[in-house]
Design a protein around this motif. Structure first.
Motif, mmCIF file in Angstrom:
data_model
loop_
_atom_site.group_PDB
_atom_site.id
_atom_site.type_symbol
_atom_site.label_atom_id
_atom_site.label_comp_id
_atom_site.label_asym_id
_atom_site.label_seq_id
_atom_site.Cartn_x
_atom_site.Cartn_y
_atom_site.Cartn_z
ATOM 1 N N UNK A 189 33.686 126.767 -82.451
ATOM 2 C CA UNK A 189 32.802 125.784 -83.086
ATOM 3 C C UNK A 189 32.723 125.940 -84.600
ATOM 4 N N UNK A 190 33.436 126.923 -85.164
ATOM 5 C CA UNK A 190 33.404 127.122 -86.617
ATOM 6 C C UNK A 190 34.063 125.941 -87.330
ATOM 7 N N UNK A 191 33.477 125.553 -88.446
ATOM 8 C CA UNK A 191 34.032 124.502 -89.293
ATOM 9 C C UNK A 191 34.867 125.150 -90.388
ATOM 10 N N UNK A 192 36.157 124.841 -90.405
ATOM 11 C CA UNK A 192 37.017 125.288 -91.491
ATOM 12 C C UNK A 192 36.958 124.261 -92.609
ATOM 13 N N UNK A 193 37.688 124.472 -93.690
ATOM 14 C CA UNK A 193 37.713 123.503 -94.773
ATOM 15 C C UNK A 193 38.320 122.186 -94.307
ATOM 16 N N UNK A 194 38.019 121.122 -95.050
ATOM 17 C CA UNK A 194 38.577 119.792 -94.785
ATOM 18 C C UNK A 194 38.179 119.246 -93.416
ATOM 19 N N UNK A 195 36.986 119.638 -92.938
ATOM 20 C CA UNK A 195 36.432 119.082 -91.703
ATOM 21 C C UNK A 195 37.312 119.378 -90.491
ATOM 22 N N UNK A 196 37.898 120.560 -90.470
ATOM 23 C CA UNK A 196 38.665 121.032 -89.316
ATOM 24 C C UNK A 196 37.745 121.929 -88.483
ATOM 25 N N UNK A 197 37.579 121.609 -87.203
ATOM 26 C CA UNK A 197 36.636 122.355 -86.374
ATOM 27 C C UNK A 197 37.345 123.040 -85.208
ATOM 28 N N UNK A 198 36.981 124.309 -84.993
ATOM 29 C CA UNK A 198 37.566 125.103 -83.918
ATOM 30 C C UNK A 198 36.966 124.697 -82.574
ATOM 31 N N UNK A 199 37.829 124.440 -81.605
ATOM 32 C CA UNK A 199 37.391 124.166 -80.234
ATOM 33 C C UNK A 199 37.508 125.441 -79.401
ATOM 34 N N UNK A 200 38.695 126.017 -79.363
ATOM 35 C CA UNK A 200 38.954 127.294 -78.693
ATOM 36 C C UNK A 200 39.872 128.126 -79.574
ATOM 37 N N UNK A 201 39.707 129.438 -79.570
ATOM 38 C CA UNK A 201 40.556 130.302 -80.390
ATOM 39 C C UNK A 201 40.809 131.616 -79.669
ATOM 40 N N UNK A 202 41.916 132.284 -80.062
ATOM 41 C CA UNK A 202 42.292 133.541 -79.416
ATOM 42 C C UNK A 202 43.122 134.370 -80.370
ATOM 43 N N UNK A 203 42.765 135.654 -80.481
ATOM 44 C CA UNK A 203 43.570 136.573 -81.277
ATOM 45 C C UNK A 203 44.852 136.903 -80.519
ATOM 46 N N UNK A 204 45.988 136.883 -81.233
ATOM 47 C CA UNK A 204 47.282 137.252 -80.663
ATOM 48 C C UNK A 204 47.950 138.245 -81.600
ATOM 49 N N UNK A 205 49.100 138.776 -81.197
ATOM 50 C CA UNK A 205 49.783 139.782 -82.026
ATOM 51 C C UNK A 205 50.166 139.224 -83.393
ATOM 52 N N UNK A 206 50.484 137.953 -83.447
ATOM 53 C CA UNK A 206 50.932 137.338 -84.701
ATOM 54 C C UNK A 206 49.787 136.677 -85.469
ATOM 55 N N UNK A 207 48.535 137.091 -85.218
ATOM 56 C CA UNK A 207 47.385 136.512 -85.907
ATOM 57 C C UNK A 207 46.436 135.868 -84.915
ATOM 58 N N UNK A 208 46.403 134.558 -84.897
ATOM 59 C CA UNK A 208 45.553 133.852 -83.943
ATOM 60 C C UNK A 208 46.095 132.445 -83.696
ATOM 61 N N UNK A 209 45.739 131.908 -82.541
ATOM 62 C CA UNK A 209 46.041 130.516 -82.235
ATOM 63 C C UNK A 209 44.730 129.830 -81.891
#
Length: 241
Positions: A189-209
């Protein structure tokens, strides 16, 4: 931590009641597959994200994120007070994969690691709703209609007027994309810049998706990579002209 609750709605009015609640056509569901769908609020935003499996018109399996389970039960008790059906906790449900898609099973021997389930769901555009994201997104914004989770020809349900208007007369300003980034994993639910909002997120070896809702142009202004969703979800979310 993400967990799920398995309910069964049983009784003569089970299908009839849920038909007036969810975005999908209950009568078209089968007893083999859990179908993602939603109950919306009166603003057409998803209140509860559900997975339904129709064993019969009088027995519907329901899976929901555990942190919304009590609220969902209260909702059914309120709106279904006069329905001849009962919502009950069912057997434990486990995350699994069916035909390459994140799904559920009552069989322990089919269980997969929850992080693997989340990764598969995110990569396949299978957005899910938890308490943090309840009331934030419209079904089209999450491409739920492209996953057979919205039926625009069925009868009325909660929020149907708004959902239908967005389909037949307009289009969402933001919609679902798959992205990958580096550094700290953004919160749900975090709001990133430019009105981009997280729905679901997950840490992975190469950072996150993550699955995000955004205007496509807004993603180009962030230090993230935009990945391809499955072909069926890569198109425009608007109704074909």
């Amino acid at each position: 931590m993400l967990n799920f609750t398995h309910f069964q709605y049983i009784g003569a009015d089970a299908e009839k009641f849920l038909q007036g609640q969810v975005t999908v056509n209950i009568a078209k569901l089968d007893h083999h597959t859990f179908q993602a769908t939603a109950i919306c609020d009166l603003k057409g935003r998803i209140h509860f994200g559900l997975w339904l499996r129709r064993q019969s018109a009088e027995l519907i399996d329901i899976v929901i994120a555990q942190d919304l389970a009590d609220e969902f039960a209260a909702h059914v008790k309120k709106f279904g007070a006069f329905s001849k059906a009962t919502l009950s906790l069912a057997n434990s449900i486990y995350p699994t994969v069916v035909d390459g898609q994140a799904s559920f099973s009552e069989q322990e021997n089919q269980v997969i690691n929850l992080e693997d389930w989340q990764k598969i769901a995110i990569e396949n555009g299978q957005a899910w709703i938890t308490k943090e994201t309840s009331h934030l997104f419209q079904p089209q914004e999450l491409r739920l209609h492209q996953r057979s989770g919205v039926d625009y020809d069925k009868g009325c349900y909660l929020g149907q007027e708004i959902v239908a208007r967005l389909w037949f007369k307009a289009k969402p300003k933001h919609w679902l994309h798959l992205v990958q980034g580096q550094g700290e994993t953004p919160k749900i639910a975090e709001q990133l810049n430019n009105d981009v909002q997280i729905v679901n997120s997950l840490a992975i070896e190469q950072g996150w998706i993550a699955l995000v809702t955004a205007k496509p142009d807004a993603l180009n202004k962030l230090d993230i990579s935009v990945l391809d969703l499955p072909e069926s979800l890569n198109g425009d979310v608007a109704r074909p002209k």
